[in-house]
Design a protein around this motif. Sequence first.
Motif, short mmCIF file in Angstrom:
data_model
loop_
_atom_site.label_atom_id
_atom_site.label_comp_id
_atom_site.label_asym_id
_atom_site.label_seq_id
_atom_site.Cartn_x
_atom_site.Cartn_y
_atom_site.Cartn_z
N ILE A 143 44.63 47.94 70.12
CA ILE A 143 45.47 46.96 70.82
C ILE A 143 44.63 45.77 71.27
O ILE A 143 44.98 44.62 71.00
N THR A 144 43.52 46.03 71.95
CA THR A 144 42.70 44.93 72.46
C THR A 144 41.84 44.29 71.38
O THR A 144 41.49 43.12 71.49
N ALA A 145 41.49 45.05 70.34
CA ALA A 145 40.61 44.52 69.29
C ALA A 145 41.37 43.78 68.21
O ALA A 145 40.80 42.91 67.54
N LEU A 146 42.67 44.09 68.02
CA LEU A 146 43.37 43.57 66.85
C LEU A 146 44.83 43.22 67.11
O LEU A 146 45.26 42.10 66.85
N ALA A 147 45.59 44.19 67.61
CA ALA A 147 47.04 44.01 67.70
C ALA A 147 47.44 42.90 68.65
O ALA A 147 48.45 42.20 68.42
N LEU A 148 46.67 42.69 69.72
CA LEU A 148 46.97 41.60 70.65
C LEU A 148 46.30 40.29 70.24
O LEU A 148 46.99 39.26 70.15
N PRO A 149 45.01 40.26 69.96
CA PRO A 149 44.38 38.96 69.67
C PRO A 149 44.86 38.29 68.39
O PRO A 149 44.87 37.06 68.31
N THR A 251 54.99 41.19 67.50
CA THR A 251 53.98 41.46 66.48
C THR A 251 52.92 42.42 66.98
O THR A 251 52.44 43.29 66.23
N THR A 252 52.52 42.29 68.24
CA THR A 252 51.58 43.25 68.81
C THR A 252 52.13 44.67 68.72
O THR A 252 51.42 45.61 68.33
N ASN A 253 53.39 44.83 69.05
CA ASN A 253 54.00 46.16 68.98
C ASN A 253 54.16 46.63 67.54
O ASN A 253 54.00 47.82 67.25
N LEU A 254 54.48 45.71 66.63
CA LEU A 254 54.55 46.08 65.21
C LEU A 254 53.21 46.64 64.73
O LEU A 254 53.16 47.68 64.07
N PHE A 394 61.09 47.01 75.13
CA PHE A 394 59.90 46.68 74.35
C PHE A 394 59.10 47.97 74.19
O PHE A 394 58.52 48.47 75.15
N ARG A 395 59.06 48.49 72.98
CA ARG A 395 58.32 49.74 72.74
C ARG A 395 56.97 49.40 72.13
O ARG A 395 56.89 48.80 71.05
N GLY A 396 55.92 49.75 72.84
CA GLY A 396 54.59 49.43 72.34
C GLY A 396 53.53 50.22 73.09
O GLY A 396 53.82 50.98 74.02
N LEU A 397 52.31 50.02 72.68
CA LEU A 397 51.16 50.77 73.20
C LEU A 397 50.33 49.95 74.16
O LEU A 397 50.13 48.75 73.94
N GLN A 398 49.82 50.60 75.20
CA GLN A 398 48.81 49.99 76.05
C GLN A 398 47.44 50.11 75.39
O GLN A 398 46.63 49.19 75.46
#
Length: 405
Positions: A143-149, A251-254, A394-398
């Motif tokens: 999440i912090t390394a890829l899905a969010l940035p 997109t982060t959640n995807l 919003f379904r996603g990961l922390q």
Amino acid sequence: MSAATSADALLLEILLRDHGAAGPYQAYRRLRDEQPVLMTDSGVLVLSRYADCDAALRNRCLGKADESLGFRLSQVPEELQRRAMHRFRRTMLFQNPPDHTRLRRLVTDAFNTQHVAEMRSSVITWIDRLLDDMAAADDVDIITALALPLPVNVIGDLLGLPAGDRAAAAPLIRDLVAPLEPSADAAAISRAAEAEDLLANHFGQLLDEKRRHPKDDLLSRLASARGQDILEEDECIGTAILLFAAGFETTTNLIGNGLAALLRHPQQLETLRDHPGLAANAVEELLRYDAPVQTNGRTVLQPTVIAGVSLEPGQVVLTLLGSANRDPDRYIEPEALDLKRHKPAPMSFGSGIHFCLGAQLARMEGQELFPRLVSRFQNLSPAGDPTWRSGLSFRGLQSLPVRVR
């Protein structure tokens, strides 16, 4: 307990429970089986089948308001309701024609097929840069390394948002959209009001700078609009915030949900690794299997009939998109993840005139990312338990710890 009371209780469990890795899908299945067209005690119509959800979202007698308040699941002071998201409510997300048409027209070509195709090379550059950074580690939080940035920087480039502002603005967006959860309480709405004030102050200053020194970016277009496209200040600021939020939240959640699903289904991960040409279909199936956005609400504007139920103005209709995506009347073996599924066509981006503006951009980011990710890292595996965000809409990961070496 009557069937209606039982279904109402099940709905509350769906709305209020933290569902974790398993998601709300077993509860959705029970709701579809027991009462797929549910009228709650508070007068909210809840739809869980694909055809009913699609028909409701396309029905022009329904429109947008603040549907989350229709559930009345928590006591929120009226003054706080008015304060929270008051600029955000001036955006196309909450507007109906003709205002919705006017606001969407100003930015729609930035997200059309041609412009998204032109952005592909810059998206690939961001992907390669982030994957290079990941390759230097043994374990990473996806999440912090890829899905969010990745999506934060892609939409930041499109908007013309300074690179140094992006990371700080993203968590404020998470606070801002929390009231879109039907279960949002007074504390969440208070945080949303504070987040909007901070974001509005920052984006307002940035838009002023764009008016003085316009560049070739979307914020400059908003700031410099003239004639019939000119925006009031709250509309302009709210739209800028909305575009940034919409550009990364889904997109982060995807990315996170999609990779989590692939890690739980290693044969499907290998299928994508062996057949990268499946990328477009794979993204559709990942969107269907564990949708980044699970619900979509509408308010009745004119008397109408939905799924055989007569509705009056002011009533709320809740469509369970995640349930529609698992409807056995629509899909063969809907509970299975199958990247080769024929035409997954998920409901994940909604339907009708409020269909997600950034859907093509989100899809393109996923199509370019997933094949590169699974090809670059041949030994992807879980490195710990994932942590899921609370809430349903919003379904996603922390966090999603993954071993890359």
